[in-house]
Design an enzyme around this catalytic site. Sequence first.
Site, mmCIF file in Angstrom:
data_model
loop_
_atom_site.group_PDB
_atom_site.id
_atom_site.type_symbol
_atom_site.label_atom_id
_atom_site.label_comp_id
_atom_site.label_asym_id
_atom_site.label_seq_id
_atom_site.Cartn_x
_atom_site.Cartn_y
_atom_site.Cartn_z
ATOM 1 N N CYS A 1 0.607 -1.306 0.116
ATOM 2 C CA CYS A 1 0.115 0.046 0.047
ATOM 3 C C CYS A 1 0.938 1.096 -0.128
ATOM 4 C CB CYS A 1 -0.610 0.142 1.445
ATOM 5 S SG CYS A 1 -2.068 -1.081 0.950
ATOM 6 N N VAL A 2 1.791 1.456 0.157
ATOM 7 C CA VAL A 2 2.555 2.450 0.882
ATOM 8 C C VAL A 2 3.287 2.279 -0.671
ATOM 9 C CG1 VAL A 2 5.574 3.096 1.625
ATOM 10 C CG2 VAL A 2 3.696 2.486 3.009
#
Length: 199
Positions: free
Chosen positions: A144-145
Amino acid sequence: MKPVKALQRKPLGLGQQPALLIVDVVNGFTDPACPLGTEADSVVAANITLMKAFHERGLPVFLTTVIYRNEQQARVFRDRLPALELLTPESDWVKFDDRLPMADSDIVIEKTHASAFHGTTLSAKLAEVGVDSLVVTGLTTSGCVRATAVDGLQNGYRIVVPREAVGDRNHNAHDANLYDLNAKYADVLTVNEVIAQLL
């Protein structure tokens, strides 16, 4: 085999109106008891430091969590990763890690996919407060980052990723993705270097 030729890159740093975007520092990702989680104490500590720095300067802080409110949301993603089924509205796994010093001014974004931009109100909220650059932190570096950092660049924001403030279940994936983010999409800096750039 020939050595890989590095791309020429230009560090951009932060703009005049940065925001902190904390991706999924929620119980489901910071508690190893959850199948999605890992030991993330140092990542949480780095995010606490950054939140305090942004709050002290009156700069915007955004936090994301993953919540599935019906069976159709992100169906393919959930079929691929069945542990995501745990992230329901009534679950403690979707709640923010209670060590984070949240303020009333912080803006919470619910998401269903990896990127904090995909299918959310994030772009509109950033525009409302005139953000021109993002400090992207959280979990996980390779998931997700990374997706959020790449989408942030594609949406016209300068992106900075503080290396101590992101983490991953897989250390090799963490290192490889920080290397690649720094090469193409973001400035990967230390937490202290990020704070030094804040006005």
